[in-house]
Design a protein around this motif. Sequence first.
Motif, PDB file in Angstrom:
ATOM      1  N   GLU A 161      14.088  27.469  40.273  1.00  0.00           N
ATOM      2  CA  GLU A 161      13.917  28.917  40.107  1.00  0.00           C
ATOM      3  C   GLU A 161      12.817  29.450  41.025  1.00  0.00           C
ATOM      4  OE1 GLU A 161      14.138  26.748  37.713  1.00  0.00           O
ATOM      5  OE2 GLU A 161      16.102  27.277  36.837  1.00  0.00           O
ATOM      6  N   GLU A 162      11.730  28.695  41.168  1.00  0.00           N
ATOM      7  CA  GLU A 162      10.652  29.134  42.056  1.00  0.00           C
ATOM      8  C   GLU A 162      11.102  29.160  43.511  1.00  0.00           C
ATOM      9  OE1 GLU A 162       6.680  27.625  39.630  1.00  0.00           O
ATOM     10  OE2 GLU A 162       7.744  26.239  40.970  1.00  0.00           O
ATOM     11  N   ILE A 163      11.908  28.214  43.903  1.00  0.00           N
ATOM     12  CA  ILE A 163      12.412  28.191  45.281  1.00  0.00           C
ATOM     13  C   ILE A 163      13.305  29.400  45.545  1.00  0.00           C
ATOM     14  CG2 ILE A 163      13.895  26.922  46.877  1.00  0.00           C
ATOM     15  CD1 ILE A 163      12.816  24.352  45.682  1.00  0.00           C
ATOM     16  N   LEU A 164      14.099  29.795  44.554  1.00  0.00           N
ATOM     17  CA  LEU A 164      14.976  30.953  44.730  1.00  0.00           C
ATOM     18  C   LEU A 164      14.198  32.259  44.822  1.00  0.00           C
ATOM     19  CD1 LEU A 164      17.917  30.112  42.261  1.00  0.00           C
ATOM     20  CD2 LEU A 164      17.861  29.845  44.756  1.00  0.00           C
ATOM     21  N   GLU A 165      12.996  32.298  44.258  1.00  0.00           N
ATOM     22  CA  GLU A 165      12.194  33.523  44.280  1.00  0.00           C
ATOM     23  C   GLU A 165      11.501  33.743  45.618  1.00  0.00           C
ATOM     24  OE1 GLU A 165      11.911  35.938  42.038  1.00  0.00           O
ATOM     25  OE2 GLU A 165      13.401  34.932  40.787  1.00  0.00           O
ATOM     26  N   ILE A 166      11.390  32.717  46.451  1.00  0.00           N
ATOM     27  CA  ILE A 166      10.652  32.854  47.711  1.00  0.00           C
ATOM     28  C   ILE A 166      11.311  33.870  48.644  1.00  0.00           C
ATOM     29  CG2 ILE A 166       9.898  31.635  49.784  1.00  0.00           C
ATOM     30  CD1 ILE A 166       9.483  29.151  48.069  1.00  0.00           C
ATOM     31  N   PRO A 167      12.620  33.751  48.951  1.00  0.00           N
ATOM     32  CA  PRO A 167      13.216  34.780  49.829  1.00  0.00           C
ATOM     33  C   PRO A 167      13.314  36.143  49.166  1.00  0.00           C
ATOM     34  CG  PRO A 167      14.895  33.273  49.033  1.00  0.00           C
ATOM     35  CD  PRO A 167      13.592  32.693  48.624  1.00  0.00           C
ATOM     36  N   LYS A 168      13.401  36.177  47.829  1.00  0.00           N
ATOM     37  CA  LYS A 168      13.463  37.470  47.146  1.00  0.00           C
ATOM     38  C   LYS A 168      12.168  38.260  47.349  1.00  0.00           C
ATOM     39  CE  LYS A 168      16.684  35.971  43.520  1.00  0.00           C
ATOM     40  NZ  LYS A 168      16.883  35.783  42.055  1.00  0.00           N
ATOM     41  N   LEU A 169      11.036  37.560  47.365  1.00  0.00           N
ATOM     42  CA  LEU A 169       9.762  38.238  47.618  1.00  0.00           C
ATOM     43  C   LEU A 169       9.719  38.832  49.015  1.00  0.00           C
ATOM     44  CD1 LEU A 169       6.853  38.944  46.850  1.00  0.00           C
ATOM     45  CD2 LEU A 169       6.177  36.656  47.621  1.00  0.00           C
ATOM     46  N   ALA A 170      10.208  38.088  50.006  1.00  0.00           N
ATOM     47  CA  ALA A 170      10.223  38.597  51.381  1.00  0.00           C
ATOM     48  C   ALA A 170      11.133  39.823  51.504  1.00  0.00           C
ATOM     49  CB  ALA A 170      10.663  37.499  52.338  1.00  0.00           C
ATOM     50  N   VAL A 171      12.266  39.797  50.832  1.00  0.00           N
ATOM     51  CA  VAL A 171      13.193  40.938  50.880  1.00  0.00           C
ATOM     52  C   VAL A 171      12.577  42.156  50.191  1.00  0.00           C
ATOM     53  CG1 VAL A 171      15.433  41.781  50.110  1.00  0.00           C
ATOM     54  CG2 VAL A 171      15.239  39.481  51.068  1.00  0.00           C
ATOM     55  N   ALA A 172      11.870  41.932  49.071  1.00  0.00           N
ATOM     56  CA  ALA A 172      11.230  43.042  48.360  1.00  0.00           C
ATOM     57  C   ALA A 172      10.157  43.702  49.228  1.00  0.00           C
ATOM     58  CB  ALA A 172      10.626  42.540  47.047  1.00  0.00           C
ATOM     59  N   ILE A 173       9.382  42.902  49.947  1.00  0.00           N
ATOM     60  CA  ILE A 173       8.367  43.472  50.834  1.00  0.00           C
ATOM     61  C   ILE A 173       9.017  44.190  52.006  1.00  0.00           C
ATOM     62  CG2 ILE A 173       6.440  42.892  52.354  1.00  0.00           C
ATOM     63  CD1 ILE A 173       5.721  40.651  50.454  1.00  0.00           C
ATOM     64  N   ASN A 174      10.148  43.684  52.467  1.00  0.00           N
ATOM     65  CA  ASN A 174      10.878  44.367  53.537  1.00  0.00           C
ATOM     66  C   ASN A 174      11.381  45.727  53.073  1.00  0.00           C
ATOM     67  OD1 ASN A 174      12.319  44.721  56.016  1.00  0.00           O
ATOM     68  ND2 ASN A 174      14.180  44.141  54.952  1.00  0.00           N
ATOM     69  N   ASP A 175      11.875  45.796  51.828  1.00  0.00           N
ATOM     70  CA  ASP A 175      12.317  47.083  51.286  1.00  0.00           C
ATOM     71  C   ASP A 175      11.139  48.049  51.148  1.00  0.00           C
ATOM     72  OD1 ASP A 175      14.856  46.031  51.152  1.00  0.00           O
ATOM     73  OD2 ASP A 175      14.713  45.480  49.030  1.00  0.00           O
ATOM     74  N   LEU A 176       9.984  47.520  50.757  1.00  0.00           N
ATOM     75  CA  LEU A 176       8.798  48.366  50.644  1.00  0.00           C
ATOM     76  C   LEU A 176       8.351  48.893  52.002  1.00  0.00           C
ATOM     77  CD1 LEU A 176       6.517  49.505  48.854  1.00  0.00           C
ATOM     78  CD2 LEU A 176       5.294  47.356  49.229  1.00  0.00           C
ATOM     79  N   SER A 177       8.496  48.065  53.026  1.00  0.00           N
ATOM     80  CA  SER A 177       8.068  48.501  54.359  1.00  0.00           C
ATOM     81  C   SER A 177       8.926  49.644  54.887  1.00  0.00           C
ATOM     82  CB  SER A 177       8.124  47.322  55.335  1.00  0.00           C
ATOM     83  OG  SER A 177       9.469  46.915  55.563  1.00  0.00           O
ATOM     84  N   GLN A 178      10.162  49.762  54.410  1.00  0.00           N
ATOM     85  CA  GLN A 178      11.020  50.849  54.875  1.00  0.00           C
ATOM     86  C   GLN A 178      10.493  52.209  54.442  1.00  0.00           C
ATOM     87  OE1 GLN A 178      13.449  50.237  57.082  1.00  0.00           O
ATOM     88  NE2 GLN A 178      12.751  48.112  56.897  1.00  0.00           N
ATOM     89  N   SER A 179       9.878  52.284  53.250  1.00  0.00           N
ATOM     90  CA  SER A 179       9.292  53.549  52.818  1.00  0.00           C
ATOM     91  C   SER A 179       8.093  53.922  53.688  1.00  0.00           C
ATOM     92  CB  SER A 179       8.880  53.460  51.347  1.00  0.00           C
ATOM     93  OG  SER A 179       7.913  52.432  51.159  1.00  0.00           O
ATOM     94  N   HIS A 180       7.330  52.920  54.137  1.00  0.00           N
ATOM     95  CA  HIS A 180       6.235  53.188  55.066  1.00  0.00           C
ATOM     96  C   HIS A 180       6.779  53.525  56.453  1.00  0.00           C
ATOM     97  CE1 HIS A 180       2.768  51.711  52.579  1.00  0.00           C
ATOM     98  NE2 HIS A 180       3.772  51.114  51.947  1.00  0.00           N
ATOM     99  N   PHE A 181       7.837  52.838  56.841  1.00  0.00           N
ATOM    100  CA  PHE A 181       8.431  53.047  58.168  1.00  0.00           C
ATOM    101  C   PHE A 181       8.941  54.473  58.324  1.00  0.00           C
ATOM    102  CE2 PHE A 181      11.821  52.689  61.346  1.00  0.00           C
ATOM    103  CZ  PHE A 181      11.169  51.984  62.352  1.00  0.00           C
ATOM    104  N   SER A 182       9.449  55.071  57.233  1.00  0.00           N
ATOM    105  CA  SER A 182      10.003  56.418  57.309  1.00  0.00           C
ATOM    106  C   SER A 182       8.938  57.480  57.536  1.00  0.00           C
ATOM    107  CB  SER A 182      10.768  56.740  56.011  1.00  0.00           C
ATOM    108  OG  SER A 182       9.892  56.695  54.891  1.00  0.00           O
ATOM    109  N   GLU A 183       7.658  57.133  57.355  1.00  0.00           N
ATOM    110  CA  GLU A 183       6.581  58.095  57.562  1.00  0.00           C
ATOM    111  C   GLU A 183       6.147  58.192  59.024  1.00  0.00           C
ATOM    112  OE1 GLU A 183       5.356  60.167  55.337  1.00  0.00           O
ATOM    113  OE2 GLU A 183       6.750  59.380  53.849  1.00  0.00           O
ATOM    114  N   PHE A 184       6.666  57.327  59.873  1.00  0.00           N
ATOM    115  CA  PHE A 184       6.287  57.320  61.280  1.00  0.00           C
ATOM    116  C   PHE A 184       7.529  57.453  62.144  1.00  0.00           C
ATOM    117  CE2 PHE A 184       3.237  54.762  58.941  1.00  0.00           C
ATOM    118  CZ  PHE A 184       2.040  55.355  59.300  1.00  0.00           C
ATOM    119  N   LEU A 185       7.301  57.856  63.379  1.00  0.00           N
ATOM    120  CA  LEU A 185       8.405  57.912  64.324  1.00  0.00           C
ATOM    121  C   LEU A 185       8.888  56.506  64.641  1.00  0.00           C
ATOM    122  CD1 LEU A 185       7.051  60.604  66.802  1.00  0.00           C
ATOM    123  CD2 LEU A 185       8.850  60.896  65.104  1.00  0.00           C
TER     124      LEU A 185
END
Length: 258
Positions: A214-238
């Motif tokens: 279960e811990e191994i499966l959570e590793i890529p999920k964390l990276a994807v969640a941070i990637n989704d979060l970065s999109q909200s920051h990305f939309s604030e810049f050109l």
Amino acid sequence: MATIASRIPRRTLTSVISRNRHLLNRTVATEASAPASSSSSASAKPITPSPDRVKWDYRGQRKIIPLGQWNPKVAVDAYVAPNVVLAGQVTVWDGASVWNGAVLRGDLNKITVGFCSNVQERCVIHAAWNSPTGLPAETSIERYVTIGAYSLLRSCTIEPECIIGQHSILMEGSLVETHSILEAGSVVPPGRRIPTGELWAGNPARFVRTLTHEEILEIPKLAVAINDLSQSHFSEFLPYSTVYLEVEKLKKKFGISI
């Protein structure tokens, strides 16, 4: 006025004039300097800046710093915060994110941030000329890797789907194999290998236990969640990337004028 002055005793008149002599001198000096200052201001010409002068803006910080023939490359959909420094042989691949205050200095060797990986706040990533262990001296961060804030990486290799805790230090030639987790504050000595599927911690880093499925499966999920979060920051810049530099090279190579 003359009759009034004649009635005042000479001794009294002399004392009054001596007490107010500095006021009279100041008045005379002001009246004498007034025409000189007016003539000098009239003769002075206003200073106008040259139209050929380049107007530099020193308020900002340079995000992309080319070094010689090496120019950092950033993918179109990668998020790089405004106050990040990318210098030299740095490549940020698709979906990756580099957060505020991080410094990636590829002046001696290559630095690669893989697909959907993230380098969080105040991280410092560097690469040496060569590694004392004989392993590759470049710093390679593969896909779905999370680098915690305030970490220091130097000439190390991190395979896909790993988590590096905050304030961790990875020295030259260290290797973190896939599906591994490094606890916060860990220090990996030069040439140390962290086997796949294990949890390590401490200074120097030591084996703690084997990760569960279960811990191994959570590793890529964390990276994807941070990637989704970065999109909200990305939309604030050109939208910003270095793809336009490659387009300009192709236009110059084939003689296309658009």
